[in-house]
Each structure stands twice: as structure tokens, then as C-alpha cells.
Design a protein around this motif. Sequence first.
Motif, PDB file in Angstrom:
ATOM      1  N   GLY A  94       0.836  -1.203   0.000  1.00  0.00           N
ATOM      2  CA  GLY A  94       0.000   0.000   0.000  1.00  0.00           C
ATOM      3  C   GLY A  94       0.866   1.247   0.000  1.00  0.00           C
ATOM      4  N   ILE A  95       0.552   2.180  -0.864  1.00  0.00           N
ATOM      5  CA  ILE A  95       1.332   3.413  -1.000  1.00  0.00           C
ATOM      6  C   ILE A  95       0.366   4.583  -0.956  1.00  0.00           C
ATOM      7  CG2 ILE A  95       2.908   4.722  -2.510  1.00  0.00           C
ATOM      8  CD1 ILE A  95       3.564   2.005  -3.874  1.00  0.00           C
ATOM      9  N   PHE A  96       0.707   5.640  -0.187  1.00  0.00           N
ATOM     10  CA  PHE A  96      -0.179   6.807  -0.227  1.00  0.00           C
ATOM     11  C   PHE A  96       0.581   8.125  -0.210  1.00  0.00           C
ATOM     12  CE2 PHE A  96       0.000   6.414   4.466  1.00  0.00           C
ATOM     13  CZ  PHE A  96       0.010   7.736   4.893  1.00  0.00           C
ATOM     14  N   ASP A  97      -0.058   9.105  -0.815  1.00  0.00           N
ATOM     15  CA  ASP A  97       0.444  10.474  -0.882  1.00  0.00           C
ATOM     16  C   ASP A  97      -0.771  11.376  -1.062  1.00  0.00           C
ATOM     17  OD1 ASP A  97       2.285  12.648  -1.132  1.00  0.00           O
ATOM     18  OD2 ASP A  97       2.137  12.545  -3.304  1.00  0.00           O
ATOM     19  N   SER A  98      -0.544  12.689  -1.002  1.00  0.00           N
ATOM     20  CA  SER A  98      -1.658  13.613  -1.212  1.00  0.00           C
ATOM     21  C   SER A  98      -2.085  13.684  -2.671  1.00  0.00           C
ATOM     22  CB  SER A  98      -1.282  15.013  -0.716  1.00  0.00           C
ATOM     23  OG  SER A  98      -0.196  15.527  -1.452  1.00  0.00           O
ATOM     24  N   GLY A  99      -1.196  13.327  -3.580  1.00  0.00           N
ATOM     25  CA  GLY A  99      -1.541  13.445  -5.000  1.00  0.00           C
ATOM     26  C   GLY A  99      -0.628  12.606  -5.867  1.00  0.00           C
ATOM     27  N   ILE A 100      -0.052  13.240  -6.899  1.00  0.00           N
ATOM     28  CA  ILE A 100       0.749  12.493  -7.872  1.00  0.00           C
ATOM     29  C   ILE A 100       2.177  12.254  -7.413  1.00  0.00           C
ATOM     30  CG2 ILE A 100      -0.622  13.391  -9.791  1.00  0.00           C
ATOM     31  CD1 ILE A 100       1.886  15.117 -10.541  1.00  0.00           C
TER      32      ILE A 100
ATOM     33  N   ALA B 270      -8.320  15.067  -2.364  1.00  0.00           N
ATOM     34  CA  ALA B 270      -9.256  16.013  -1.744  1.00  0.00           C
ATOM     35  C   ALA B 270      -8.546  16.951  -0.782  1.00  0.00           C
ATOM     36  CB  ALA B 270     -10.357  15.247  -1.009  1.00  0.00           C
ATOM     37  N   HIS B 271      -7.349  16.553  -0.321  1.00  0.00           N
ATOM     38  CA  HIS B 271      -6.665  17.344   0.703  1.00  0.00           C
ATOM     39  C   HIS B 271      -5.282  17.814   0.264  1.00  0.00           C
ATOM     40  CE1 HIS B 271      -9.497  14.686   3.069  1.00  0.00           C
ATOM     41  NE2 HIS B 271      -9.904  15.902   3.368  1.00  0.00           N
TER      42      HIS B 271
ATOM     43  N   ASP C 139     -10.703  12.291  -4.198  1.00  0.00           N
ATOM     44  CA  ASP C 139     -11.476  13.192  -5.049  1.00  0.00           C
ATOM     45  C   ASP C 139     -10.948  13.035  -6.469  1.00  0.00           C
ATOM     46  OD1 ASP C 139     -13.292  15.215  -5.794  1.00  0.00           O
ATOM     47  OD2 ASP C 139     -11.755  16.763  -5.563  1.00  0.00           O
ATOM     48  N   TYR C 140     -11.824  12.780  -7.425  1.00  0.00           N
ATOM     49  CA  TYR C 140     -11.358  12.538  -8.793  1.00  0.00           C
ATOM     50  C   TYR C 140     -10.833  13.819  -9.420  1.00  0.00           C
ATOM     51  CZ  TYR C 140     -11.004  11.173 -13.630  1.00  0.00           C
ATOM     52  OH  TYR C 140     -10.511  10.920 -14.882  1.00  0.00           O
TER      53      TYR C 140
ATOM     54  N   PRO D  93     -13.870   8.451  -0.806  1.00  0.00           N
ATOM     55  CA  PRO D  93     -13.800   9.619   0.087  1.00  0.00           C
ATOM     56  C   PRO D  93     -13.409   9.195   1.489  1.00  0.00           C
ATOM     57  CG  PRO D  93     -16.080   9.052  -0.373  1.00  0.00           C
ATOM     58  CD  PRO D  93     -15.241   8.163  -1.249  1.00  0.00           C
ATOM     59  N   LEU D  94     -12.498   9.948   2.119  1.00  0.00           N
ATOM     60  CA  LEU D  94     -12.068   9.595   3.469  1.00  0.00           C
ATOM     61  C   LEU D  94     -13.191   9.794   4.475  1.00  0.00           C
ATOM     62  CD1 LEU D  94      -8.400  10.910   3.761  1.00  0.00           C
ATOM     63  CD2 LEU D  94      -9.230   8.617   3.250  1.00  0.00           C
ATOM     64  N   TRP D  95     -13.998  10.806   4.239  1.00  0.00           N
ATOM     65  CA  TRP D  95     -15.151  11.029   5.098  1.00  0.00           C
ATOM     66  C   TRP D  95     -16.377  11.228   4.228  1.00  0.00           C
ATOM     67  CZ3 TRP D  95     -10.370  12.864   6.573  1.00  0.00           C
ATOM     68  CH2 TRP D  95      -9.930  12.452   7.844  1.00  0.00           C
ATOM     69  N   ASP D  96     -17.420  10.500   4.495  1.00  0.00           N
ATOM     70  CA  ASP D  96     -18.654  10.628   3.716  1.00  0.00           C
ATOM     71  C   ASP D  96     -19.407  11.893   4.131  1.00  0.00           C
ATOM     72  OD1 ASP D  96     -18.194   8.277   2.351  1.00  0.00           O
ATOM     73  OD2 ASP D  96     -19.105   7.071   3.943  1.00  0.00           O
TER      74      ASP D  96
END
Length: 275
Positions: free
Chosen positions: A12-18, A43-44, A249-250, A272-275
Motif C-alpha cells: 500500500g502506498i499513499f500520498d496527497s496526489g501524484i 481532496a486534501h 477526489d477525482y 472519500p475519506l469522510w462521507d
Amino acid sequence: MKPNHASTQPIGIFDSGIGGLTVAHAIVRYLPKENIIYFGDTAHLPYGDKSTAAIQAYSVKIAHMLLQQECKLILIACNSASAAAYELVKEYIGSKALVTNVIDPTVRLLKEKYASRHIGLIGTRQTVNSHIYKKKIDELNLNIRLSSHATNLLASAIEEFGDHQVLDSLLRVYLSHPNLRNIDALVLACTHYPVIKNKILEQYVSSNHNTIDIIDSSDIVAQAVKKQLETHNLLNANGVCSKHFYVSDYTESFAANARLFFGEEITLEHYPLWD
């Protein structure tokens, strides 16, 4: 620590964007049989101008989601989140998965190759103001002098424009800062920056009239992930490198960049992290 996950489980890899895509792409090169789940918290973005508490909340929420996907290793592919939330995420994950960040592998490279040298660093305000690189480098006691400069608009500009000449004037201002003069190497302390690595080098040489080493964490981190999986006997010997992308967020720019990085059609799933 020995996670209760089979070697076939994804990374699993995560970042705010690209930005984290630069690291994900390197991992695919070094670990071509690993299955990848990528979360872009679009989204953030950018994380670099968010508070520590906000970044921690986003990071723990994303880590929870990646645990639900049964990831064997979670990589925080963002310097701001690595600085603000790595210890918290590690505590939250416990023994359920391995956790790594993009800062420690870079510091290890400095330890091995840059003792008694003058190192420059550019990153977001969050990363620079955390002083995490300075703390870790000072602990090495190797007479490495670190000069940092916050280049806070760069990540957003890269998200918007990619490797476009519109960034030249921004780089000219940032890279001519007195903090970055007479350095031997420049650490790109934001995973967005390798997208414009060649442009950064060109602009630095143009502004300062001397060449330097550019330290891009992407390959360094990918090698560290490979070593970590080997140590825990979690390398996937039989995978086919499936890739699954989630975004909070797309955005068309994320979709376009993902296609560009991996040279294939990419399907984004909205989460979405929060609905």
C-alpha cells in the motif's frame, strides 16, 4: 516484527496526489511482481500547507483503509506525512503490517556518501519546519551541514502543470536563495519534485553557476522497500504486478499523470475519506 500477511498481499502506498507516483513507479521497476494499491488523497492536497494534526488524521484514516485491503507493507510516500505522521501510523498499525517512510532511506544514503559535506534540501513548509531531516542528520554525527529552504508552491504547481516551462520562473526564485549556495548535493524532500528533476538541476546550475548531485528519493526508497520485504520473507515471487488506484477526489490531472507514469490505462476508484 513479523506481520501475519502472505507474500502475495499488496504493497500500500499513499500520498496527497501524484508525488507518490514517482515512488510507486520506482517500486514497480525494482519489484515487478509486487501488487500495488495506491491512494492519492487528492481532496486534501497538498499536505505541505496543512497542520500536523490534519496530516495525522488523513494518514491514519488512509492507513486504516489500506489495512482493510490486507496490505503487507504501507509506504508513506510523502515527506510531509512521513515527518508528521510516521510514528503515529506505525503505532496505529502495530504488528498488522510493515510501515516505512521516505525520509529514513534518504538519511541513510547521506550517511553512506556525504559525510562532511554541505547538503541543500528543498521541500514543503511542513517538512522543512519539522526539522526532521536536520534532527536525523545531526544524530549521525558525521559533520554534514544541512541548509534547507521551503519551496511551498512547487508541489501544487507540479500537480497542475507537470513538467511545464511555467515552473521555470518559480524555480529560478527558489533555487537562487542564499541557503542553497555552495552546496554539494540537493535533496528533493518532496516526492512531487522528481517529476521535474532535470528542470531543477538546469535551473540550479543557471542560478548558481555550479553543478550538484540531485538526491531523488524514489529509487532509494524502492530499494529500501525491497530490502525490508526480503528481511521479512515477504517478497512476492509469483505476482503479476496488479495496480489499483484510489483517490479521495477525482481529478483529471491525477488520472493523466498515472497513465503517463505507467504507460497504460488507469482506472481510478473514488474513495472519500469522510462521507
